[in-house]
Design a protein around this motif. Structure first.
Motif, mmCIF file in Angstrom:
data_model
loop_
_atom_site.group_PDB
_atom_site.id
_atom_site.type_symbol
_atom_site.label_atom_id
_atom_site.label_comp_id
_atom_site.label_asym_id
_atom_site.label_seq_id
_atom_site.Cartn_x
_atom_site.Cartn_y
_atom_site.Cartn_z
ATOM 1 N N ASP A 1 -24.660 -23.514 14.075
ATOM 2 C CA ASP A 1 -24.350 -23.905 12.899
ATOM 3 C C ASP A 1 -23.967 -22.622 11.843
ATOM 4 O O ASP A 1 -23.506 -22.803 10.592
ATOM 5 N N THR B 1 -25.236 -31.698 16.514
ATOM 6 C CA THR B 1 -25.783 -32.055 15.245
ATOM 7 C C THR B 1 -25.655 -31.355 13.996
ATOM 8 O O THR B 1 -25.857 -31.601 12.973
ATOM 9 N N SER B 2 -24.480 -30.435 14.084
ATOM 10 C CA SER B 2 -24.058 -29.687 12.884
ATOM 11 C C SER B 2 -22.755 -29.891 12.710
ATOM 12 O O SER B 2 -21.997 -30.089 13.467
ATOM 13 N N ARG C 1 -32.923 -38.062 8.862
ATOM 14 C CA ARG C 1 -32.717 -36.893 9.592
ATOM 15 C C ARG C 1 -31.442 -37.303 10.358
ATOM 16 O O ARG C 1 -31.029 -38.187 11.001
ATOM 17 N N SER C 2 -30.574 -36.176 10.523
ATOM 18 C CA SER C 2 -29.201 -36.110 11.346
ATOM 19 C C SER C 2 -29.331 -34.722 12.188
ATOM 20 O O SER C 2 -28.405 -34.231 12.652
ATOM 21 N N ASP C 3 -30.396 -34.227 12.292
ATOM 22 C CA ASP C 3 -30.585 -33.057 13.191
ATOM 23 C C ASP C 3 -31.529 -33.173 14.366
ATOM 24 O O ASP C 3 -32.156 -32.182 14.922
ATOM 25 N N ARG C 4 -31.508 -34.556 14.739
ATOM 26 C CA ARG C 4 -32.338 -34.673 16.075
ATOM 27 C C ARG C 4 -31.205 -35.307 17.059
ATOM 28 O O ARG C 4 -30.237 -35.814 16.955
ATOM 29 N N LEU D 1 -28.106 -28.978 19.617
ATOM 30 C CA LEU D 1 -28.537 -29.089 18.385
ATOM 31 C C LEU D 1 -28.254 -28.026 17.504
ATOM 32 O O LEU D 1 -27.581 -27.112 18.109
ATOM 33 N N GLY D 2 -27.750 -28.228 16.362
ATOM 34 C CA GLY D 2 -27.330 -27.380 15.321
ATOM 35 C C GLY D 2 -27.536 -25.728 15.496
ATOM 36 O O GLY D 2 -26.880 -24.849 15.347
ATOM 37 N N ASN D 3 -29.010 -25.752 15.739
ATOM 38 C CA ASN D 3 -29.553 -24.202 15.869
ATOM 39 C C ASN D 3 -29.463 -23.571 17.341
ATOM 40 O O ASN D 3 -30.025 -22.687 17.539
ATOM 41 N N ARG E 1 -21.450 -36.907 12.808
ATOM 42 C CA ARG E 1 -22.755 -37.126 13.286
ATOM 43 C C ARG E 1 -23.632 -38.289 12.558
ATOM 44 O O ARG E 1 -22.978 -38.839 11.426
#
Length: 692
Positions: A383, A360-361, A553-556, A614-616, A541
């Motif tokens: 990320d 997602t990053s 949201r783009s981080d799911r 996930l980005g993190n 993404r």
């Protein structure tokens, strides 16, 4: 020093450096000879002192030294008069009423630390810029901290105020004096022979410094019907007043030398990059040629400019390649009829594939495309990770095959800090938020004056992400879909459950942004050599448009974010799309194969198990035909105890507990094999079970 230049003179004789690159049976067509510095290393003049104030003068005579920091004065026999900033102070020391003087460096005489110091300059309450942070760590004696402010050379007005910001101090910090300096223009250029990035009006190219006192020289073997290509320019901070000419002489082994000269006139705004193409006569084919570059000012003053490394270029038969990446481009909502003709044609001809993004990053996803490797292989999993230097990338491989590589990105996370731009010849990465229209205009300016080599152009746009701000003419393309609600404020955010009309307008604004992106793509592929280029448009993404009451949201880890489109038309598009794998990391290898560059080494981008992180790095998703399995890798705010059990969550069709347990175990096994952090050495029951 003599032995050093002797070694440089022997470099062209080495077999590895003497021959231009061969590509698939083509004649040599691109070669960058080593640069030699003629004469001794130049000595730049010391910075000129513009003004200096001992601390006692900061308070009287109309000056003020105040602000939000906790400040007091000290003056006794044991130490010089100094201003003390107490431990734990926050805010800034405010120094006003600066005289109207030209300056681009500030020197602070300080004692204390360890702490971080930076200075912001202002003119009429408007910030002109902030220096880079310096570290102060001198507890026993006063030391000088020099903070460069090259942005002042581009400012129209001189600063009348500065803010000294000190952070992280756990002991007293003392300021004794403040000095404003003016640096010699040549100091803002690279030293002769070095080739770091030089930015002129946000157009970045690798260049070396050429001083009027220090000519440069390159040696190469002549190739008939080739060109010697280079660019020169002067950044605003190094400009000053320059009136000179750039003299370039070609000295062959046999015959008379030839000479060309180019005018260099600069004032406050510098000189934009000027590209030069010098033809190499066919009669010089095979001869050893020495090219000298000399900057000759009309007056006695010293002049300097930035010079890109000269390259010997010959046209090659491979097509140019255009790769456009878009952040926020959904696979199920590319556009609708009437909005983007090029995209609609691709959909009508079934020239669209849906792939999986590895993260997602946008940084991680773009790195996967540029390296042809999954995040677990290329090392860019989060990320915040940077691509390791000397990693084989799409740009480095195409550059070795004679391509001129150009990059235009509007996302700071894809800038120089990502490592993705290291192998490009030219870079446009604005510090401010740029639109796809601005990126397209810069690309068009480059395309107007290029050498005969094929081009690899990477353009990344983030316009499809909110907040949307499309031009009205693009919104009107969808008038029949929005009724009376045609416009919304640019930063409009829907409530938790927007009504039908609002949701419809929001989606139309997204489609209008996609239409703007498509317009710039359409313009680029009709310019010059791009008419016969191989091109692809790919999303990094997606984004939520109300699914599960998730907006923007783009981080799911959800299907509408993980599934992205790839589309292509024109030259070899069918072959390109047929060769794609399951993930976007396969795109690089397919672009090379479609361009006839199969012999270039580059990974296939095979995904193996289709994973998306996930980005993190806190979660990973396993994609299956009938759903999505999500595994927690480490602690996160939503479930503080998740790391103890590596919770597994299934989204999709009905599955038995035994099937879910099998999926959970297979995912853990896969992550353990990949040595993913949080799995390999974990002692939780789930991970311990797979090692038993």
């Amino acid at each position: 020093m003599q032995r050093f230049f002797l070694l440089l003179s022997l470099i062209p004789a080495l077999q590895a450096c003497n021959r231009p690159v061969q590509a698939e049976g083509q004649s040599p067509f691109r070669y960058a000879p080593p640069i030699e510095v003629v004469g001794n290393k130049p000595v730049l003049p010391e910075p000129q002192q513009v003004a200096k104030w001992e601390l006692g003068r900061l308070i009287p005579d109309g000056w003020s030294a105040r602000g939000t920091a906790q400040v007091r004065m000290v003056n006794d026999a044991s130490q010089p008069e100094a201003m003390i900033i107490d431990p734990g102070a926050s805010g800034a020391l405010d120094v006003r009423n600066l005289p109207d003087l030209k300056t681009d460096r500030i020197r602070l005489r300080m004692r204390g630390g360890p702490c971080r110091v930076k200075v912001e300059f202002l003119a009429a309450r408007r910030s002109l810029g902030t220096t880079r942070t310096a570290v102060l760590n001198s507890l026993t004696s006063f030391t000088d901290l020099d903070l460069d402010a090259p942005f002042l050379g581009r400012a129209v007005n001189s600063p009348d105020r500065l803010l000294i910001r000190i952070s992280g101090a756990d002991q007293q910090v003392q300021l004794s004096s403040l000095t404003l300096l003016k640096v010699a223009p040549a100091a803002w250029l690279p030293r002769p022979g070095a080739t770091p990035w030089v930015s002129i009006r946000e157009d970045q190219r690798r260049a070396t410094g050429l001083l009027s006192s220090t000519p440069l020289r390159v040696r190469f073997r002549g190739v008939g019907n080739a060109r010697l290509e280079f660019s020169f320019g002067i950044p605003p901070e190094a400009a000053g007043k320059v009136d000179a000419r750039l003299e370039v002489k070609l000295w062959p082994e046999r015959g008379s030398p030839s000479e060309s000269s180019y005018s260099v006139i600069a004032h406050q705004n510098g000189v934009p990059w000027q590209s030069v193409h010098m033809d190499i006569p066919s009669e010089l084919d095979g001869q050893q040629i020495t090219a000298t570059f000399r900057l000759i000012p009309k007056s006695l003053s010293q002049a300097a400019l930035a010079l890109t490394p000269p390259q010997l270029v010959r046209a090659a038969g491979h097509p140019s390649i255009l790769l456009m990446t878009v952040d926020g481009l959904r696979a199920d909502a590319v556009t609708t009829p009437g909005g983007a003709p090029l995209i609609e044609e691709a959909q009508r001809k079934e020239m669209v594939r849906v792939l999986q993004t590895p993260s997602t990053s946008p940084r991680v996803a773009a790195t996967a495309i540029m390296t042809g490797q999954s995040p677990t292989k290329n090392g860019t999993l989060l990320d915040t990770d940077r691509l390791t230097k000397n990693t084989r990338t799409l740009a480095s491989q195409l550059s070795s095959a004679g391509y001129l590589t150009l990059a235009l990105v509007d996302d700071p996370s894809l800038g120089h800090g990502s490592g993705l731009l290291d192998d490009f010849d030219r870079v446009y990465a604005p510090a401010k938020d740029a639109t796809v229209e601005e990126l397209g205009a810069q690309a068009a300016a480059w395309m107007a004056d290029l050498p005969p080599t094929p081009v690899f152009l990477w353009l990344h746009a983030s316009d499809a992400l909110p907040p949307y701000d499309p031009k009205p003419r693009f919104i009107r393309r969808f008038r029949n879909q929005v009724g009376d609600l045609e416009f919304l404020p640019p930063k409009f955010r829907p409530p938790g459950s927007p009504d039908v009309e609002d949701a419809r307008v929001i989606r139309v604004h997204y489609r209008a942004e996609v239409a703007e992106i498509e317009r710039e793509l359409s313009r680029l592929i009709t310019r010059g050599r791009m008419r016969s280029s191989i091109w692809a448009l790919v999303g990094l993404r997606g984004q939520g448009h109300g699914e599960g009451d998730v907006w923007w949201r783009s981080d799911r880890l959800t299907p509408e974010i993980l599934r992205v489109p790839v589309l292509s038309l024109g030259n070899q598009s069918g072959r390109l799309l047929e060769g794609l794998g399951e993930g976007v990391s396969s795109l690089g290898r397919v672009l090379l194969d479609t361009a006839g560059l199969r012999r270039l080494e580059f990974p296939s981008g095979a995904m193996g198990t289709p994973l998306t992180f996930l980005g993190n790095g806190s979660r990973v998703a396993l994609t299956a035909e009938d759903g999505l399995g999500i595994l927690t890798l480490k602690n996160n705010s939503e479930d503080p105890a998740a790391h103890k059990k590596h919770a597994f969550h299934w989204i999709g069709s009905q599955r038995t507990p035994q099937e879910l347990a099998t999926l959970h175990k297979s995912l853990l096994l896969r992550l353990g094999t990949l040595k993913v952090q949080g799995i390999k050495d974990c002692s939780c029951p789930s991970c311990a079970g797979i090692r038993d």
